[in-house]
Structure formats: structure tokens, C-alpha cells
Design a protein around this motif. Structure first.
Motif, PDB file in Angstrom:
ATOM      1  N   ILE A  64      -1.331 -10.856  11.675  1.00  0.00           N
ATOM      2  CA  ILE A  64      -1.603  -9.485  11.216  1.00  0.00           C
ATOM      3  C   ILE A  64      -0.692  -9.002  10.787  1.00  0.00           C
ATOM      4  O   ILE A  64       0.685  -9.729  10.519  1.00  0.00           O
ATOM      5  N   GLY A  65      -0.531  -7.665  10.089  1.00  0.00           N
ATOM      6  CA  GLY A  65       0.724  -7.125   9.258  1.00  0.00           C
ATOM      7  C   GLY A  65       0.390  -6.430   8.338  1.00  0.00           C
ATOM      8  O   GLY A  65      -0.536  -5.595   8.605  1.00  0.00           O
ATOM      9  N   LEU A  66       0.861  -6.358   7.052  1.00  0.00           N
ATOM     10  CA  LEU A  66       1.085  -5.589   6.045  1.00  0.00           C
ATOM     11  C   LEU A  66       0.875  -6.222   4.824  1.00  0.00           C
ATOM     12  O   LEU A  66       1.852  -7.393   4.727  1.00  0.00           O
ATOM     13  N   ASP A  67       0.253  -6.004   3.865  1.00  0.00           N
ATOM     14  CA  ASP A  67       0.058  -6.513   2.760  1.00  0.00           C
ATOM     15  C   ASP A  67      -0.148  -5.475   1.594  1.00  0.00           C
ATOM     16  O   ASP A  67      -1.098  -4.858   1.328  1.00  0.00           O
ATOM     17  N   TYR A  68       1.012  -5.038   0.856  1.00  0.00           N
ATOM     18  CA  TYR A  68       0.882  -4.356  -0.373  1.00  0.00           C
ATOM     19  C   TYR A  68       0.724  -5.046  -1.789  1.00  0.00           C
ATOM     20  O   TYR A  68       1.115  -4.650  -2.630  1.00  0.00           O
ATOM     21  N   TYR A  69       0.108  -6.313  -1.683  1.00  0.00           N
ATOM     22  CA  TYR A  69       0.424  -7.308  -2.755  1.00  0.00           C
ATOM     23  C   TYR A  69      -0.870  -6.899  -3.904  1.00  0.00           C
ATOM     24  O   TYR A  69      -0.769  -7.071  -4.880  1.00  0.00           O
ATOM     25  N   HIS A  70      -1.986  -6.901  -3.191  1.00  0.00           N
ATOM     26  CA  HIS A  70      -3.217  -6.581  -4.077  1.00  0.00           C
ATOM     27  C   HIS A  70      -3.661  -5.327  -4.211  1.00  0.00           C
ATOM     28  O   HIS A  70      -3.820  -4.509  -3.217  1.00  0.00           O
ATOM     29  N   VAL A  71      -3.839  -4.940  -5.317  1.00  0.00           N
ATOM     30  CA  VAL A  71      -4.516  -3.537  -5.360  1.00  0.00           C
ATOM     31  C   VAL A  71      -5.905  -3.069  -4.609  1.00  0.00           C
ATOM     32  O   VAL A  71      -6.012  -2.066  -4.313  1.00  0.00           O
ATOM     33  N   GLU A  72      -6.595  -4.287  -4.363  1.00  0.00           N
ATOM     34  CA  GLU A  72      -7.793  -3.831  -3.480  1.00  0.00           C
ATOM     35  C   GLU A  72      -7.768  -4.037  -2.178  1.00  0.00           C
ATOM     36  O   GLU A  72      -8.890  -3.735  -1.424  1.00  0.00           O
ATOM     37  N   ASN A  73      -6.447  -4.146  -1.682  1.00  0.00           N
ATOM     38  CA  ASN A  73      -6.247  -3.954  -0.215  1.00  0.00           C
ATOM     39  C   ASN A  73      -6.339  -2.402   0.350  1.00  0.00           C
ATOM     40  O   ASN A  73      -6.241  -1.837  -0.415  1.00  0.00           O
ATOM     41  N   ALA A 132      -6.394 -15.221  17.290  1.00  0.00           N
ATOM     42  CA  ALA A 132      -7.433 -14.466  16.899  1.00  0.00           C
ATOM     43  C   ALA A 132      -6.884 -13.192  16.226  1.00  0.00           C
ATOM     44  O   ALA A 132      -5.711 -12.466  16.707  1.00  0.00           O
ATOM     45  N   GLY A 133      -7.339 -12.586  15.114  1.00  0.00           N
ATOM     46  CA  GLY A 133      -6.573 -11.290  14.556  1.00  0.00           C
ATOM     47  C   GLY A 133      -7.541 -11.029  13.304  1.00  0.00           C
ATOM     48  O   GLY A 133      -8.380 -11.553  12.676  1.00  0.00           O
ATOM     49  N   ILE A 134      -7.137  -9.632  12.724  1.00  0.00           N
ATOM     50  CA  ILE A 134      -7.773  -8.959  11.781  1.00  0.00           C
ATOM     51  C   ILE A 134      -6.489  -9.133  10.632  1.00  0.00           C
ATOM     52  O   ILE A 134      -5.741  -8.203  10.779  1.00  0.00           O
ATOM     53  N   HIS A 135      -6.987  -9.659   9.595  1.00  0.00           N
ATOM     54  CA  HIS A 135      -5.948  -9.788   8.440  1.00  0.00           C
ATOM     55  C   HIS A 135      -5.758  -8.292   7.875  1.00  0.00           C
ATOM     56  O   HIS A 135      -6.571  -7.535   7.652  1.00  0.00           O
ATOM     57  N   PRO A 136      -4.491  -8.152   7.479  1.00  0.00           N
ATOM     58  CA  PRO A 136      -4.482  -6.803   6.773  1.00  0.00           C
ATOM     59  C   PRO A 136      -5.180  -6.559   5.590  1.00  0.00           C
ATOM     60  O   PRO A 136      -5.526  -5.370   5.212  1.00  0.00           O
ATOM     61  N   GLN A 137      -5.797  -7.448   5.029  1.00  0.00           N
ATOM     62  CA  GLN A 137      -6.663  -7.222   3.638  1.00  0.00           C
ATOM     63  C   GLN A 137      -8.310  -6.750   4.338  1.00  0.00           C
ATOM     64  O   GLN A 137      -8.869  -6.337   3.487  1.00  0.00           O
ATOM     65  N   GLU A 138      -8.433  -7.045   5.583  1.00  0.00           N
ATOM     66  CA  GLU A 138      -9.557  -6.537   6.458  1.00  0.00           C
ATOM     67  C   GLU A 138      -9.440  -5.394   7.193  1.00  0.00           C
ATOM     68  O   GLU A 138     -10.121  -5.110   8.061  1.00  0.00           O
ATOM     69  N   ALA A 139      -8.177  -4.579   7.262  1.00  0.00           N
ATOM     70  CA  ALA A 139      -7.590  -3.478   7.756  1.00  0.00           C
ATOM     71  C   ALA A 139      -8.796  -2.585   8.056  1.00  0.00           C
ATOM     72  O   ALA A 139      -8.943  -1.864   9.382  1.00  0.00           O
ATOM     73  N   HIS A 140      -9.556  -2.378   7.028  1.00  0.00           N
ATOM     74  CA  HIS A 140     -10.731  -1.169   6.876  1.00  0.00           C
ATOM     75  C   HIS A 140     -11.722  -1.549   8.015  1.00  0.00           C
ATOM     76  O   HIS A 140     -12.677  -0.602   8.447  1.00  0.00           O
ATOM     77  N   GLN A 141     -11.745  -2.882   8.538  1.00  0.00           N
ATOM     78  CA  GLN A 141     -12.893  -3.454   9.441  1.00  0.00           C
ATOM     79  C   GLN A 141     -11.925  -3.495  10.869  1.00  0.00           C
ATOM     80  O   GLN A 141     -13.095  -3.993  11.741  1.00  0.00           O
ATOM     81  N   ALA A 142     -11.077  -2.829  11.208  1.00  0.00           N
ATOM     82  CA  ALA A 142     -10.494  -2.997  12.343  1.00  0.00           C
ATOM     83  C   ALA A 142     -11.176  -1.449  13.071  1.00  0.00           C
ATOM     84  O   ALA A 142     -10.402  -0.699  13.534  1.00  0.00           O
ATOM     85  N   THR A 143     -12.400  -1.721  13.476  1.00  0.00           N
ATOM     86  CA  THR A 143     -13.270  -0.630  14.091  1.00  0.00           C
ATOM     87  C   THR A 143     -13.081  -0.797  15.610  1.00  0.00           C
ATOM     88  O   THR A 143     -12.646  -1.813  15.842  1.00  0.00           O
ATOM     89  N   PRO A 144     -13.569   0.220  16.329  1.00  0.00           N
ATOM     90  CA  PRO A 144     -13.510   0.025  17.899  1.00  0.00           C
ATOM     91  C   PRO A 144     -14.208  -1.118  18.134  1.00  0.00           C
ATOM     92  O   PRO A 144     -14.016  -1.826  19.054  1.00  0.00           O
ATOM     93  N   GLU A 145     -15.361  -1.373  17.507  1.00  0.00           N
ATOM     94  CA  GLU A 145     -16.153  -2.457  18.027  1.00  0.00           C
ATOM     95  C   GLU A 145     -15.612  -3.813  17.749  1.00  0.00           C
ATOM     96  O   GLU A 145     -15.370  -4.838  18.408  1.00  0.00           O
ATOM     97  N   ASN A 146     -14.989  -3.983  16.409  1.00  0.00           N
ATOM     98  CA  ASN A 146     -14.209  -5.129  16.014  1.00  0.00           C
ATOM     99  C   ASN A 146     -12.942  -5.462  16.925  1.00  0.00           C
ATOM    100  O   ASN A 146     -12.541  -6.498  17.296  1.00  0.00           O
ATOM    101  N   LEU A 147     -12.195  -4.497  17.299  1.00  0.00           N
ATOM    102  CA  LEU A 147     -11.004  -4.376  18.081  1.00  0.00           C
ATOM    103  C   LEU A 147     -11.467  -4.867  19.667  1.00  0.00           C
ATOM    104  O   LEU A 147     -10.608  -5.591  20.155  1.00  0.00           O
ATOM    105  N   ALA A 148     -12.692  -4.397  19.983  1.00  0.00           N
ATOM    106  CA  ALA A 148     -13.137  -4.900  21.309  1.00  0.00           C
ATOM    107  C   ALA A 148     -13.316  -6.164  21.365  1.00  0.00           C
ATOM    108  O   ALA A 148     -13.260  -7.053  22.323  1.00  0.00           O
TER     109      ALA A 148
END
Length: 274
Positions: A93-102, A60-76
Motif C-alpha cells: 500500500i502507499g502512494l504512486d504519482y508515477y503514472h498519469v492514469e493513477n 493482502a492490500g489495495i495497491h495505490p494504482q487501484e486506490a479508486h477501488q478502496a470501497t467500503p465493500e473492498n475494505l471489508a
């Protein structure tokens, strides 16, 4: 016997049971289903699949493309999912500087650090996603500037993960020999996917030939990155046999020896897997 160490089973919405059956027929007896879903609201789906199939485990994890959704609620929510019996890893999980919309770099890095902390608390390995910056689209290079995802990732791991002595996996390893050496020094396994077989992937092949025998895994990243000779098709766990055969030839061993080796490595990394 082979293990697919990274596949997105929840992407198969119409024929999942057939995909699982195909894997069993091909001798792929264990699967690690990656629990990123379409974002944090659905990252439980891989665990639901694993709960219904004895030969499937999940992360289970939050992909870097959805890092903006790593809220306290989602981390819980992630912390709770990680405690489930068949959740054996946090990722990808990790980092992704590949897409401009990330998400922007600080947002991605904060989400990555937060999830490493969750994995440390659970004492479970992490599965790393990293797209090297030199592969980025031109508009993404303009946005992210000289920042290097690979270098940033390894620096954050060295600071926030390596001191705890927990292993991890460089999923779909796509770096060069230097990246491989640095990852291995940080305690990571290198997992090779179908792109290992692509003609332009000499750097990946160099890393695959160099990596210690006890630190390699094979995966599909299905439904993406089907290996040669199936490139262009929808990938599936059964196809990991092609990547494994290619890796065995590259390392000068039999396909049977490579299967035995990578299966043993997976079980060393994830001792709860039967």
C-alpha cells in the motif's frame, strides 16, 4: 538460507510450482507472497497460494494504482483477509504519482489511510509502495504538479501509523539517504531489491550501506526488477541470492552473514513465521 520478503507469486500462472522449487534449490526457504492481485477482487490469490505451501506466507492490500477501488465493500474484504492465519502483513500500500492514469492524490491518500487503520486494528506490519515523484513520467509530473509522493507518504505515516508503534517495510527501497533516515526513524525496515544492483542506483546503495544491520531485508519484487547479471529477464524468488550477494559486498560482510542477518530480521518483524 534466504527469505524473499516480497514477491508476486500469483503472477506465475503457468509454472508456479517450478518457480517455488527453483527458490528452494537456491536456498530461498521462505517467501512472502504479495496479495494485491489484479485489484481487490483478486487480492486473495496470494493467501490461497500460501495456504497450499508451508514455506510461503502472504499479505493482502489495495495497491495505490487501484486506490479508486478502496470501497467500503473492498475494505471489508481486506479486513477479513488480514485475519487469516498466514496473512502476516497489509500491503503493498502507499502512494504512486508515477503514472498519469493513477488515481488522483486525494483518492490515493484516503485509500492509504483506510488501510493503515485496518493494519493498526490487526496489529500487523504494512508493506509500503512509493515511487518517488522525480522518477515520474513527464505527463504525470504535469498532472500531479509539485506534489511529492515521498514527502506525502512519510507525512501520512508519521500521522496515522507511527504513533501506534507497529513496524513496517519500505518495499523495494528506491529513495536516497535522507528518505532512508526518515523511514528508519519512523520504525521501518528497508527492503532492497534488484534495482540495488543497477548502475544508476547510487542513492539506493548509499542507503543500503548506511542502514542499521537489524533493519535490512532483501526481496525480488518478482517477476519484476531482475538483478544484475540477470537484468531484463523475468525475475523469480531464486534470484534474490544475487541481490543478497551484492548487498553483502556493499556492506563488507560475507554472503552467508548477510543471509543469516536478513533472515533473523524477517523473523523479528514477523514472529509467526516458522
Amino acid at each position: 538460507m534466504l527469505i524473499d520478503s516480497h514477491c508476486h507469486l500469483d503472477f506465475y500462472t503457468d509454472d508456479l510450482e517450478q518457480i517455488i522449487a527453483n527458490a528452494e534449490t537456491a536456498g530461498v526457504t521462505r517467501l512472502l507472497a504479495i496479495g494485491i492481485g489484479d485489484g481487490p477482487s483478486t487480492m486473495h490469490r496470494a493467501l490461497d497460494i500460501a495456504a497450499a505451501h508451508p514455506n510461503i506466507y502472504a499479505s493482502a492490500g489495495i495497491h495505490p494504482q487501484e486506490a479508486h477501488q478502496a470501497t467500503p465493500e473492498n475494505l471489508a474484504k481486506l479486513s477479513a483477509l488480514v485475519e487469516r492465519e498466514k496473512c502476516i502483513a497489509v500491503g503493498e500500500i502507499g502512494l504512486d504519482y508515477y503514472h498519469v492514469e493513477n488515481p488522483d492524490i486525494p483518492t490515493q491518500q484516503a485509500a492509504f489511510i483506510a488501510q493503515m487503520k485496518i493494519a493498526v486494528a490487526a496489529r500487523k506490519p504494512i508493506l509500503i509502495h512509493c515511487r518517488t515523484s522525480e522518477l515520474a513520467t513527464p505527463v504525470a509530473k504535469e498532472r500531479y504538479g509539485t506534489a511529492n509522493a515521498e514527502q506525502d507518504l512519510l507525512a501520512l505515516i508519521a500521522e496515522h501509523w507511527a504513533p501506534h508503534g507497529i513496524p513496517g517495510v519500505m518495499h523495494c527501497f528506491s529513495g536516497d539517504l535522507d528518505h532512508a533516515k526518515r523511514s528508519l526513524d519512523l520504525g521501518f525496515y528497508l527492503s532492497f531489491a534488484g534495482n540495488l544492483t543497477y548502475p544508476k542506483a547510487q542513492g539506493i546503495r548509499d542507503a543500503a550501506a548506511f542502514a542499521p544491520a537489524d533493519r535490512i531485508l532483501v526481496e525480488t519484487d518478482a517477476p519484476f526488477l531482475a538483478p544484475v547479471p540477470l537484468r531484463g529477464q523475468r525475475n523469480e524468488p531464486a534470484f534474490v541470492a544475487h541481490t543478497a550477494s551484492f548487498l553483502a559486498e556493499l556492506r563488507g560482510i560475507s554472503a552467508e552473514a548477510l543471509a543469516e542477518l536478513t533472515t533473523a530480521n524477517f523473523r523479528t518483524l514477523f514472529p509467526s513465521v516458522t
